[in-house]
Design a protein around this motif. Structure first.
Motif, PDB file in Angstrom:
ATOM      1  N   TYR A 113      -7.455   2.410  13.343  1.00  0.00           N
ATOM      2  CA  TYR A 113      -8.314   1.353  13.912  1.00  0.00           C
ATOM      3  C   TYR A 113      -7.532   0.031  14.013  1.00  0.00           C
ATOM      4  O   TYR A 113      -7.668  -0.716  14.990  1.00  0.00           O
ATOM      5  CB  TYR A 113      -9.551   1.147  13.040  1.00  0.00           C
ATOM      6  N   CYS A 114      -6.712  -0.259  13.011  1.00  0.00           N
ATOM      7  CA  CYS A 114      -5.921  -1.502  13.027  1.00  0.00           C
ATOM      8  C   CYS A 114      -4.888  -1.487  14.144  1.00  0.00           C
ATOM      9  O   CYS A 114      -4.701  -2.488  14.854  1.00  0.00           O
ATOM     10  CB  CYS A 114      -5.226  -1.705  11.683  1.00  0.00           C
ATOM     11  N   GLU A 115      -4.194  -0.354  14.298  1.00  0.00           N
ATOM     12  CA  GLU A 115      -3.202  -0.248  15.366  1.00  0.00           C
ATOM     13  C   GLU A 115      -3.869  -0.389  16.733  1.00  0.00           C
ATOM     14  O   GLU A 115      -3.338  -1.050  17.630  1.00  0.00           O
ATOM     15  CB  GLU A 115      -2.471   1.100  15.282  1.00  0.00           C
ATOM     16  N   LYS A 116      -5.025   0.227  16.871  1.00  0.00           N
ATOM     17  CA  LYS A 116      -5.762   0.133  18.140  1.00  0.00           C
ATOM     18  C   LYS A 116      -6.172  -1.312  18.404  1.00  0.00           C
ATOM     19  O   LYS A 116      -6.069  -1.812  19.534  1.00  0.00           O
ATOM     20  CB  LYS A 116      -6.987   1.045  18.085  1.00  0.00           C
ATOM     21  N   ALA A 117      -6.617  -2.002  17.358  1.00  0.00           N
ATOM     22  CA  ALA A 117      -7.007  -3.410  17.501  1.00  0.00           C
ATOM     23  C   ALA A 117      -5.817  -4.260  17.950  1.00  0.00           C
ATOM     24  O   ALA A 117      -5.957  -5.142  18.805  1.00  0.00           O
ATOM     25  CB  ALA A 117      -7.554  -3.933  16.174  1.00  0.00           C
ATOM     26  N   ALA A 129     -11.032  -5.863  19.813  1.00  0.00           N
ATOM     27  CA  ALA A 129     -10.075  -5.808  18.701  1.00  0.00           C
ATOM     28  C   ALA A 129     -10.776  -6.071  17.381  1.00  0.00           C
ATOM     29  O   ALA A 129     -10.576  -5.339  16.388  1.00  0.00           O
ATOM     30  CB  ALA A 129      -8.965  -6.830  18.923  1.00  0.00           C
ATOM     31  N   LEU A 130     -11.610  -7.096  17.350  1.00  0.00           N
ATOM     32  CA  LEU A 130     -12.333  -7.418  16.113  1.00  0.00           C
ATOM     33  C   LEU A 130     -13.287  -6.298  15.719  1.00  0.00           C
ATOM     34  O   LEU A 130     -13.464  -6.016  14.524  1.00  0.00           O
ATOM     35  CB  LEU A 130     -13.091  -8.735  16.280  1.00  0.00           C
ATOM     36  N   ASN A 131     -13.897  -5.641  16.697  1.00  0.00           N
ATOM     37  CA  ASN A 131     -14.779  -4.495  16.391  1.00  0.00           C
ATOM     38  C   ASN A 131     -14.000  -3.397  15.677  1.00  0.00           C
ATOM     39  O   ASN A 131     -14.487  -2.790  14.707  1.00  0.00           O
ATOM     40  CB  ASN A 131     -15.402  -3.934  17.676  1.00  0.00           C
ATOM     41  N   ASN A 132     -12.760  -3.142  16.139  1.00  0.00           N
ATOM     42  CA  ASN A 132     -11.935  -2.110  15.494  1.00  0.00           C
ATOM     43  C   ASN A 132     -11.476  -2.533  14.110  1.00  0.00           C
ATOM     44  O   ASN A 132     -11.421  -1.709  13.187  1.00  0.00           O
ATOM     45  CB  ASN A 132     -10.737  -1.765  16.387  1.00  0.00           C
TER      46      ASN A 132
END
Length: 573
Positions: A113-117, A129-132
Motif C-alpha cells: 500500500y505504501c509503495e502504491k501511494a 495516495a493518502l487513502n493507501n
C-alpha cells in the motif's frame, strides 16, 4: 526542504540482502525462495537476472500455492517496473495486496500500500495516495508497530511537502517522536527513522516561521547524527539551520552553515537538497545585495529542476527574482526565458493541487506574466527589424571607430604605466618598504589609540594578531569573515572591525581583498606556472570565491585587470 530517507524502498524493512559475489550459475527452478530473493537483490543493475529470478520465484509460488510467496514474487515484479512503467508497477502491487491480505505478515500488504501511494504521489494523485497510506497504517497497527510509525511518517511528509499542511504534519511527526523516544533510538534499526522525524519537525517549524523551535530541533538532530556517526544527516541539519537563519534575515550565519553543508549534499548525490542549498544561497546573496551572485544560484536551481522536473513551492521564489534581475539589465531574452519557466511551473503545480497562488501574487500574477511575455516576444521581433536598419548607420560607426581607437591607445598607455608602477612597488617592498610600513603603523597607533576608545594594550594585541594572520597568509581562506577572525582572536567583531578601519585605513572586506591581491601579484611574478591558470582557478588559489570577485578586487587595488597584468608579465619575463 526535502527529507530523503522516507523515500527509501520498503525492501530495507524486508529480509536482509546478502550481497553475492560471483553467483554460480544454477538452474533458477532449483533455488529456494531465500536464494532467489538474495540473487534478485544482489543484481540490482542486471535487470535480466532480476526478471529471471522473479519469474522463477512466481513459478515456484504458484506450483506450491503459497499466497505470501506469490505476494513477494509480485513485489519483485513491481520493483522492476517502478521507475519505467507506473501503471504496471501498480498492477503488480495490487496483486501483492490481494495475495497477502489477511496473512498477518509483518510487512505485507502494508508495504505494498505504501509503495502504491508513492507511485500515486508521483502522478499528483494525493487523495488516492493518502487513502493507501491509511490502509497501510491500519494493517501495520495490528502486525508491526514499528512499521506503523514509518507509515505515519510517510503521511506527514505528504501533508507537509506536497499539500502544505504543516500544522497537521507537525502533529503527526510529534506523535512519531514520542514513540521513538520510548525506544532505543541509537539502535541502527530505528536511528534513521528517529532522525527523519526530528528533521520533519524542524522543517515544519521552519515553514511555520517558528525560528527558535526550528533551531532547537536542528541542534537535537545534529547532536544525534554526530553520536550515531550519520554524516549525511548531520549536514542535512546544518543545511536546514542555515535556511532557518536566512528566513530570519541572519544572512552571514546562514551563509556559513549552507557553505559547509552544500558540498556534503553534492557528495551524497542528495539532489533535492543540493537544489535547496543553491536556493538558499540565492536568498543569502539577495539579502546581502549581491545581485549577480544571487542570480547565479537561482539559475542553478532552475538547472536542477530542468533535469529532475521536481520542485516545491518552497523553492520557486528564485524565478520572480530572475525575471526582475534580467528586466533591470535590459536582457529581454533571459527575462522571457524565466517568465516562461515560471509560468510552466505555476501551471503544473496549480493543475496538481499545489497551492501556489499566494507565492505568485507576491510579486507577479499570471495575467501580468502573460502580458509581459507577449510584450517581450513582440519586442524581440521588433529588435530583429531594427537590426536591418542598423546596417544603415554602419558608415557612421566606422567613423566613430577611429575615435575609439585613439581612446584605446591612451587606455593601453595608462594601463602600461600602472603595470610598471606595480612592478616597481613590489620590488621596493623587498628592501626597506616593510620596515617603513611598520614605523608608519606604530606612529598611527600612538596618535589614534585615544581617538577610537579602545585600550592601548588591546589595540596592540589585536595588531600583533593581525600581523600573525598576515604572515601565516590565513587571508587565503575563502570563507574568512570578521566574525571568524574575532572568534580566533578571542575578542569581538566591533574591535577588530574598528582597528582594521583605523590602522589599516580600509574596511575589513577591502583589507582581506587587498592582502589577497598583493599576494597574487607576488606569486604571479615568481611562479610562471600560475600564469597558465584560468582566472577562475587563480581566484580559488588566492582565496576568492569566483573569477568576478577576484577581477573586481584586483582592478580596485591596481587599476588594471589580472588578465592584462599576466599578459604583460609574460612579455617582460
Amino acid at each position: 526542504m526535502k527529507s530523503f530517507i522516507w523515500n527509501m524502498k520498503v525492501l530495507l524493512f524486508l529480509l536482509p540482502i546478502i550481497v553475492l559475489g560471483q553467483t554460480p550459475k544454477k538452474e533458477y527452478a532449483k533455488l529456494s525462495y531465500d536464494e532467489l530473493h538474495d540473487l534478485y537483490f544482489a543484481n540490482e543493475k542486471d535487470k535480466i537476472v532480476q526478471q529471471q529470478c522473479a519469474q522463477a520465484y512466481l513459478a515456484k509460488a504458484n506450483k506450491e500455492n503459497i499466497p505470501i510467496q506469490k505476494a513477494k514474487a509480485n513485489y519483485q515484479f513491481a520493483l522492476l517496473y517502478y521507475d519505467k512503467d507506473v501503471s504496471k508497477a501498480i498492477m503488480y502491487l495490487d496483486s501483492v495486496i490481494k495475495y497477502s491480505q489477511n496473512t498477518g505478515h509483518k510487512f505485507f500488504p502494508a508495504a505494498a500500500y505504501c509503495e502504491k501511494a508513492d507511485l500515486l504521489q508521483r502522478q499528483f494523485k494525493f487523495k488516492e495516495a493518502l487513502n493507501n497510506y491509511n490502509l497501510a497504517e491500519k494493517i501495520a497497527l495490528k502486525t508491526n508497530i514499528d512499521y506503523y510509525y514509518v507509515v505515519r511518517g510517510y503521511i506527514a511528509i505528504t501533508k507537509s511537502e506536497d499539500l502544505g499542511d504543516f500544522k497537521e504534519a507537525l502533529d503527526i511527526y510529534k506523535e512519531c517522536y514520542r514513540y521513538y523516544k520510548s525506544k532505543d533510538v541509537r539502535n541502527p534499526k530505528l536511528g534513521r527513522d528517529y532522525l527523519t522525524v526530528i528533521f520533519g519537525i524542524a522543517d515544519c517549524y521552519k515553514s511555520l516561521h517558528n525560528k527558535d523551535s526550528t533551531t532547537y530541533y536542528n541542534k537535537l538532530g545534529y547532536r544525534e547524527s554526530y553520536i550515531t556517526k550519520n554524516e549525511e544527516y548531520k549536514y542535512l541539519f546544518v543545511l536546514n539551520e542555515g535556511a532557518n537563519q536566512v528566513e530570519g534575515k541572519n544572512y552571514k550565519v546562514g551563509l556559513d552553515s549552507i557553505s559547509k553543508a552544500l558540498p556534503k549534499m553534492i557528495k551524497y548525490d542528495n539532489v533535492s537538497n543540493v537544489l535547496a542549498g543553491y536556493f538558499y544561497l540565492g536568498k543569502v546573496y539577495e539579502g546581502l545585495g549581491k545581485k549577480a551572485i544571487a542570480a547565479e544560484n537561482f539559475i542553478k536551481v532552475d538547472s536542477i529542476y530542468k533535469v529532475t522536473k521536481e520542485i516545491s513551492t518552497e523553492f520557486i521564489d528564485g524565478y520572480p527574482y530572475l525575471i526582475s534581475y534580467y528586466k533591470n539589465l535590459g536582457d529581454k531574452e533571459n527575462q522571457l526565458k524565466y517568465i516562461t519557466a515560471y509560468m510552466t511551473i505555476d501551471s503544473t503545480l496549480q493543475k496538481n493541487y499545489r497551492e501556489l497562488n499566494k507565492l505568485v501574487h507576491k510579486e507577479y500574477d499570471i495575467p501580468r506574466l502573460i502580458s509581459d511575455k507577449e510584450a517581450l516576444i513582440e519586442s524581440l521581433g521588433k529588435d530583429k527589424i531594427k537590426t536591418y536598419w542598423g546596417f544603415g548607420v554602419l558608415f557612421l560607426i566606422t567613423i566613430g571607430m577611429g575615435g575609439f581607437g585613439i581612446y584605446q591607445y591612451k587606455l593601453k598607455k595608462r594601463y602600461r604605466s600602472r603595470f610598471e608602477k606595480i612592478i616597481n612597488e613590489t620590488t621596493g617592498k623587498e628592501g626597506n618598504g616593510i620596515e617603513e610600513n611598520k614605523d608608519k603603523e606604530i606612529k598611527i597607533a600612538v596618535t589614534k589609540i585615544e581617538d577610537i576608545g579602545i585600550a592601548e594594550e588591546l589595540v596592540n594585541q589585536i595588531l600583533e594578531k593581525l600581523d600573525d594572520f598576515e604572515n601565516k597568509k590565513e587571508y587565503l581562506e575563502s570563507n574568512i569573515t570578521v566574525q571568524m577572525l574575532s572568534t580566533t582572536f578571542v575578542t569581538n567583531t566591533k574591535y577588530v572591525s574598528k582597528i582594521v578601519n583605523v590602522y589599516k585605513g580600509k574596511t575589513f572586506t577591502q583589507y582581506i581583498n587587498d592582502l589577497r591581491v598583493e599576494y597574487a601579484i607576488t606569486q604571479l611574478q615568481e611562479n610562471k606556472m600560475l600564469r597558465k591558470y584560468t582566472i577562475q582557478a587563480l581566484a580559488l588559489e588566492f582565496g576568492f570565491n569566483n573569477a568576478e570577485s577576484f577581477s573586481a578586487a584586483f582592478y580596485k587595488k591596481t587599476g588594471i585587470k589580472p588578465t592584462y597584468f599576466i599578459k604583460e608579465l609574460d612579455n617582460v619575463t
